[in-house]
Design an enzyme around this catalytic site. Structure first.
Site, PDB file in Angstrom:
ATOM      1  NE  ARG A   1      -4.328  -1.254   0.147  1.00 23.00           N
ATOM      2  CZ  ARG A   1      -4.540  -2.274  -0.668  1.00 23.00           C
ATOM      3  NH1 ARG A   1      -3.583  -2.633  -1.524  1.00 23.00           N
ATOM      4  NH2 ARG A   1      -5.681  -2.936  -0.644  1.00 23.00           N
TER       5      ARG A   1
ATOM      6  CD  GLU B   1      -2.900   3.353  -5.443  1.00 23.25           C
ATOM      7  OE1 GLU B   1      -4.005   2.789  -5.636  1.00 23.25           O
ATOM      8  OE2 GLU B   1      -1.878   2.738  -5.138  1.00 23.25           O
TER       9      GLU B   1
ATOM     10  CG  HIS C   1      -3.062  -0.505  -6.890  1.00 22.80           C
ATOM     11  ND1 HIS C   1      -3.564   0.124  -5.775  1.00 22.80           N
ATOM     12  CD2 HIS C   1      -2.940  -1.820  -6.550  1.00 22.80           C
ATOM     13  CE1 HIS C   1      -3.741  -0.763  -4.808  1.00 22.80           C
ATOM     14  NE2 HIS C   1      -3.372  -1.953  -5.270  1.00 22.80           N
TER      15      HIS C   1
END
Length: 328
Positions: free
Chosen positions: A248, A277, A295
């Site tokens: 993360r 993000e 991601h």
């Protein structure tokens, strides 16, 4: 008359429809099943519509289905008095208020195991790319620099490195297994040592960084790991060290990381995740020694199908038996 019509009603919606809430975008297969099989409600995308929607439906909602990016946060969970389960598409669940869930006895599931291999493959791809400068060399060719400037500068050997894995869970162990084939010396840090592994344990993230050439972050997200890789950890890794993150973005102090890279105090980084993000710090976009991915750690057709299947299995299991198939 409601302003928020539920999704089209399927054959089982008479018993399950308005007790199920979709929170945020989810996998298309999951979303289709929520609509056609369950007739689930969907939280409006516009925040200004949440209050009226929850005033009408909150009291009847027992299950929330979400993704790792859009969990059931503190405020939303507090508005759902009858919530009994949160079914999460993804292995990470840090966007869900786990403290409140535990306090209220709300079950939470995720999709472990089925994405382990693909995320570990992504970590290995970033490892190879940032050390051997594969993406940067590709850009060199495409710009015509090979013709204009000659051979590309030398990169760094990927085999035989000392690699630290921050978080030796399922994914961390899968990464370590792959790196063993490269002759790497593996060290790790966890909250506690892991039984039965042949790798060297380090008592802190800082100690781990000081002992290795490459630090791979595979720790779970959430408040407990926020900023775990801070300026001191990056300093310990040093100007010849490399960082890979497939966990993360919040696990790393992103400002400290940007500063270390921009000032040459870190050799390079391979990043699949970011703190805010889909926003990526502008400074990173200009650096040739940084590999940036959107991601996509588990982003393969096969894995997303498996994750969708397991998400729906958790939902059906809870509706049938009151128990989740893969509880956290």
């Amino acid at each position: 008359m409601s302003n928020y019509a539920p999704a089209p009603v399927g054959p089982t919606a008479a018993t399950t429809g308005h007790s199920i809430l979709q929170v945020g975008p989810v996998n298309p297969d999951v979303q289709a099943a929520l609509a056609t099989e369950f007739g689930a409600l969907r939280l409006p995308e516009a925040p200004e519509q949440h209050e009226a929607f929850l005033d009408e439906y909150a009291a009847g909602i027992r299950v929330a289905v979400c993704s790792g990016r859009f969990g059931v946060g503190t405020e939303l969970m507090g508005r759902l008095p009858e919530l009994r389960a949160v079914v999460n598409f993804g292995v990470g669940y840090d966007t869900t208020d786990m403290a409140q869930a535990r306090e209220r006895g709300i079950q939470v599931s995720n999709t472990p195991d089925v994405l382990t291999d693909c995320v570990a493959d992504t970590a290995l791809a970033l490892y190879l790319d940032v050390l051997r400068r594969i993406s940067a060399a590709d850009r060199y060719v495409r710009r015509g620099d090979w013709t204009a400037k000659g051979n590309y500068p030398l990169a760094v050997r990927a085999s035989g490195k000392r690699v630290g894995i921050l978080g030796l869970g399922r994914i961390g162990r899968a990464i370590a297994h792959r790196l063993e084939a490269f002759g790497c010396e593996i060290h790790y840090h966890n909250r506690r040592p892991v039984d039965g592994v042949p790798y060297g344990y380090r008592s802190s993230a800082g100690e781990l960084a000081a002992a290795v050439d490459v630090l791979i972050v595979a720790a779970a997200g959430g408040p407990g790991s926020a900023g775990l890789v801070d300026a001191r950890v990056l300093e310990n890794l040093g100007p010849e060290g490399y960082l890979v993150n497939i966990a993360r973005g919040t696990v790393i102090d992103e400002d400290a990381l940007v500063a270390a890279l921009a000032q040459g105090r870190l050799g390079g980084a391979g990043l699949d995740v970011f703190a805010h993000e889909p926003q990526v710090p502008a400074a990173l976009l200009e650096l040739e020694n940084v590999v940036l991915l959107p991601h996509l750690g588990s982003g393969t057709v096969e894995t997303r199908q498996d994750m969708a299947r397991l998400t729906l299995e958790n939902l059906r299991s809870f509706l049938r038996d009151g128990a989740l198939a893969t509880p956290v």
